[in-house]
Design a protein around this motif. Sequence first.
Motif, PDB file in Angstrom:
ATOM      1  N   ASN A 303      31.562   9.155 -63.804  1.00 28.07           N
ATOM      2  CA  ASN A 303      31.962   7.993 -63.007  1.00 28.07           C
ATOM      3  C   ASN A 303      30.810   6.984 -62.978  1.00 28.07           C
ATOM      4  N   PRO A 304      31.017   5.788 -63.530  1.00 24.55           N
ATOM      5  CA  PRO A 304      29.915   4.813 -63.540  1.00 24.55           C
ATOM      6  C   PRO A 304      29.476   4.422 -62.125  1.00 24.55           C
ATOM      7  N   GLU A 305      30.364   4.658 -61.130  1.00 19.86           N
ATOM      8  CA  GLU A 305      29.997   4.290 -59.758  1.00 19.86           C
ATOM      9  C   GLU A 305      29.206   5.378 -59.044  1.00 19.86           C
ATOM     10  N   TYR A 306      29.129   6.536 -59.690  1.00 22.93           N
ATOM     11  CA  TYR A 306      28.420   7.639 -59.036  1.00 22.93           C
ATOM     12  C   TYR A 306      26.918   7.435 -59.135  1.00 22.93           C
ATOM     13  N   LYS A 307      26.274   7.560 -58.001  1.00 19.44           N
ATOM     14  CA  LYS A 307      24.819   7.509 -58.012  1.00 19.44           C
ATOM     15  C   LYS A 307      24.356   8.589 -57.053  1.00 19.44           C
ATOM     16  N   ASP A 308      23.532   9.472 -57.548  1.00 15.59           N
ATOM     17  CA  ASP A 308      23.052  10.542 -56.683  1.00 15.59           C
ATOM     18  C   ASP A 308      22.216   9.935 -55.563  1.00 15.59           C
ATOM     19  N   ASP A 309      22.338  10.553 -54.388  1.00 13.12           N
ATOM     20  CA  ASP A 309      21.499  10.134 -53.270  1.00 13.12           C
ATOM     21  C   ASP A 309      20.685  11.342 -52.842  1.00 13.12           C
ATOM     22  N   PRO A 310      19.434  11.397 -53.263  1.00 10.86           N
ATOM     23  CA  PRO A 310      18.629  12.576 -52.926  1.00 10.86           C
ATOM     24  C   PRO A 310      18.411  12.705 -51.415  1.00 10.86           C
ATOM     25  N   PHE A 311      18.680  11.617 -50.680  1.00 14.98           N
ATOM     26  CA  PHE A 311      18.508  11.669 -49.220  1.00 14.98           C
ATOM     27  C   PHE A 311      19.858  11.629 -48.518  1.00 14.98           C
ATOM     28  N   ILE A 312      20.821  12.262 -49.140  1.00 13.69           N
ATOM     29  CA  ILE A 312      22.182  12.291 -48.583  1.00 13.69           C
ATOM     30  C   ILE A 312      22.175  12.873 -47.165  1.00 13.69           C
ATOM     31  N   TYR A 313      21.225  13.718 -46.875  1.00 15.36           N
ATOM     32  CA  TYR A 313      21.154  14.418 -45.587  1.00 15.36           C
ATOM     33  C   TYR A 313      20.400  13.612 -44.527  1.00 15.36           C
ATOM     34  N   ALA A 314      19.753  12.519 -44.952  1.00 17.78           N
ATOM     35  CA  ALA A 314      18.751  11.890 -44.083  1.00 17.78           C
ATOM     36  C   ALA A 314      19.273  10.643 -43.375  1.00 17.78           C
ATOM     37  N   PHE A 315      18.734  10.428 -42.187  1.00 20.78           N
ATOM     38  CA  PHE A 315      19.036   9.220 -41.421  1.00 20.78           C
ATOM     39  C   PHE A 315      17.708   8.535 -41.096  1.00 20.78           C
ATOM     40  N   ASP A 316      17.642   7.242 -41.387  1.00 19.40           N
ATOM     41  CA  ASP A 316      16.378   6.520 -41.238  1.00 19.40           C
ATOM     42  C   ASP A 316      15.938   6.435 -39.784  1.00 19.40           C
ATOM     43  N   SER A 317      16.906   6.231 -38.903  1.00 17.03           N
ATOM     44  CA  SER A 317      16.534   6.029 -37.510  1.00 17.03           C
ATOM     45  C   SER A 317      17.389   6.876 -36.584  1.00 17.03           C
ATOM     46  N   LEU A 318      16.749   7.791 -35.896  1.00 12.06           N
ATOM     47  CA  LEU A 318      17.424   8.562 -34.853  1.00 12.06           C
ATOM     48  C   LEU A 318      16.632   8.316 -33.565  1.00 12.06           C
ATOM     49  N   LYS A 319      17.290   7.792 -32.571  1.00 14.10           N
ATOM     50  CA  LYS A 319      16.539   7.416 -31.375  1.00 14.10           C
ATOM     51  C   LYS A 319      17.239   7.749 -30.059  1.00 14.10           C
ATOM     52  N   HIS A 320      18.557   7.922 -30.102  1.00 16.68           N
ATOM     53  CA  HIS A 320      19.296   8.213 -28.876  1.00 16.68           C
ATOM     54  C   HIS A 320      20.184   9.428 -29.101  1.00 16.68           C
ATOM     55  N   ILE A 321      20.397  10.162 -28.041  1.00 15.77           N
ATOM     56  CA  ILE A 321      21.477  11.149 -28.054  1.00 15.77           C
ATOM     57  C   ILE A 321      22.482  10.687 -27.018  1.00 15.77           C
ATOM     58  N   GLY A 322      23.732  10.662 -27.401  1.00 13.34           N
ATOM     59  CA  GLY A 322      24.748  10.167 -26.491  1.00 13.34           C
ATOM     60  C   GLY A 322      25.904  11.143 -26.365  1.00 13.34           C
ATOM     61  N   ILE A 323      26.520  11.118 -25.197  1.00 10.29           N
ATOM     62  CA  ILE A 323      27.772  11.854 -24.994  1.00 10.29           C
ATOM     63  C   ILE A 323      28.820  10.799 -24.684  1.00 10.29           C
ATOM     64  N   GLU A 324      29.824  10.755 -25.507  1.00  5.50           N
ATOM     65  CA  GLU A 324      30.869   9.743 -25.325  1.00  5.50           C
ATOM     66  C   GLU A 324      32.203  10.448 -25.471  1.00  5.50           C
ATOM     67  N   LEU A 325      32.955  10.489 -24.376  1.00 11.82           N
ATOM     68  CA  LEU A 325      34.169  11.312 -24.347  1.00 11.82           C
ATOM     69  C   LEU A 325      35.296  10.608 -23.614  1.00 11.82           C
ATOM     70  N   TRP A 326      36.492  11.016 -23.925  1.00 14.30           N
ATOM     71  CA  TRP A 326      37.665  10.720 -23.110  1.00 14.30           C
ATOM     72  C   TRP A 326      38.163  12.064 -22.612  1.00 14.30           C
ATOM     73  N   GLN A 327      38.366  12.161 -21.301  1.00 12.53           N
ATOM     74  CA  GLN A 327      38.838  13.445 -20.781  1.00 12.53           C
ATOM     75  C   GLN A 327      40.077  13.262 -19.906  1.00 12.53           C
ATOM     76  N   VAL A 328      41.094  14.008 -20.259  1.00 18.16           N
ATOM     77  CA  VAL A 328      42.321  14.036 -19.483  1.00 18.16           C
ATOM     78  C   VAL A 328      42.059  14.865 -18.226  1.00 18.16           C
ATOM     79  N   LYS A 329      41.540  16.058 -18.462  1.00 18.29           N
ATOM     80  CA  LYS A 329      41.165  16.934 -17.357  1.00 18.29           C
ATOM     81  C   LYS A 329      39.653  17.082 -17.420  1.00 18.29           C
ATOM     82  N   SER A 330      38.986  16.819 -16.334  1.00 18.95           N
ATOM     83  CA  SER A 330      37.523  16.886 -16.344  1.00 18.95           C
ATOM     84  C   SER A 330      37.057  18.324 -16.119  1.00 18.95           C
ATOM     85  N   GLY A 331      35.772  18.540 -16.300  1.00 17.20           N
ATOM     86  CA  GLY A 331      35.211  19.877 -16.070  1.00 17.20           C
ATOM     87  C   GLY A 331      34.324  20.369 -17.201  1.00 17.20           C
ATOM     88  N   THR A 332      34.075  19.499 -18.196  1.00 11.24           N
ATOM     89  CA  THR A 332      33.219  19.884 -19.315  1.00 11.24           C
ATOM     90  C   THR A 332      31.752  19.710 -18.911  1.00 11.24           C
TER      91      THR A 332
END
Length: 443
Positions: A303-332
């Motif tokens: 595939n001419p569009e295929y290009k390997d990404d040796p950093f497929i696993y990597a993220f340049d910037s990680l700075k926040h951890i968030g919890i974002e949910l919709w809950q019908v019944k609460s208690g989690t």
Amino acid sequence: MAVLGRSSCFVAALIALASVAAVAGEVFFQEKFDDGWEDRWIKSDWKKDDNTAGEWNHTSGKWNGDADDKGIQTSEDYRFYAISAQYPEFSNKDKTLVLQFSVKHEQKLDCGGGYVKLLGGDVDPRKFGGETPYSIMFGPDICGYTTKKVHAILTKNGKNHLIKKDVPCETDQLTHVYTMIIRPDATYSILIDNVEKQSGSIYDDWDILPAKKIKDPEAKKPEDWDDKEYIPDPEDKKPEGYDDIPKEIPDPDAKKPEDWDDEEDGEWTAPTIPNPEYKGPWKQKKMKNPDYKGKWKAPLIDNPEYKDDPFIYAFDSLKHIGIELWQVKSGTLFDNILITDDIEYAKKFAEETSGKNREAEKAAFDEAEKKRLEEESANTKDDDDDDDNDADEDEDGADDDIAEINAEDAKGYADVKTEDATDDKAEDSKEKASDEEKTHDEL
Ligand SMILES: *[C@@H]1O[C@H](CO)[C@@H](O)[C@H](O)[C@H]1NC(C)=O
């Protein structure tokens, strides 16, 4: 340990972890929700305007292994939740990344998420919500009978990629520890309660990169390619007179009634019956085509569009951890969040926090269940004493209401999730199905 001292909350976290285990690697974030947690976490303003933003309860829950070990629990039904905390910005390039947390669904979750997100440096915590781009989303998601899975979504170039493998989540009302490990060799593992449930290569288990090989768009089926597996058998000939056999014949047993009057009733004709000789329209037998070459397939090319990404696993910037949910019944209830590069430390941390309390929590839950069932049967007995029929009616009515609400909720939830993962998945599989054609068209 270069990050030490960059933020006071981080120092507090480090002191706390020192008592848990020695760290060989680096801890980027750790949260046990001890006192002072509110200074570290920022509640988003998302959904506040329409009064659908839910409140968190700092609690160890209705049943627990240690009443002093608190986490944060969703406390209002039919609410959106969005909260996040910061840590010194880092990239997991060339590093192992471990994301771990514990979650307990005390409400017997029938539809709702229990996942966390890692977000980049450009996120405004006050605006954090369902639309906010994230790098990783990880954790359990339950809705109805069909969705009971661990989400593991990696976002690359603005696109969310769901894990293609099925990872079932826990569905009981006890605390479980979810761990996602991403290694710099682009392998990953997903653990629940320190037991590996899934592992493999990010290349294989997410469709992040375009396909390596595609069908050659230039290739054409050769004119003389015979792809008919069966052909009419030339030896099979239609027997002479076959078409002359009528479908129906006059009933030979029928007799003209005695009182039949030709003049008044018209000329008598026998009723017809199906002809036993008639075999339907003639069909020539089929035979295997000796020239059959199989179904033609275009040869695969790079595939001419295929290009390997040796950093497929990597993220340049990680700075926040968030919890974002919709809950019908609460208690989690979330607790013991950890982001580190140290797999061993994460394992020990899980053991020495949620793991340590597991048995006591189970005992407390069993006790609470026993009490609940006793109360339930006491209530039923009261009703019985009044009037059997009334009690039955009431119960049925209530059940119907609940069923109705649940059905509506599920719908609402599906709508919400459309903005998020579910849609991506539908899109992903659609895309996958038409991938080859699409590539074909594009080229
Ligand atoms: C917080 O959780 C505790 C324990 O389950 C419960 O007793 C209390 O009512 C909760 N508070 C709110 C505001 O929901």
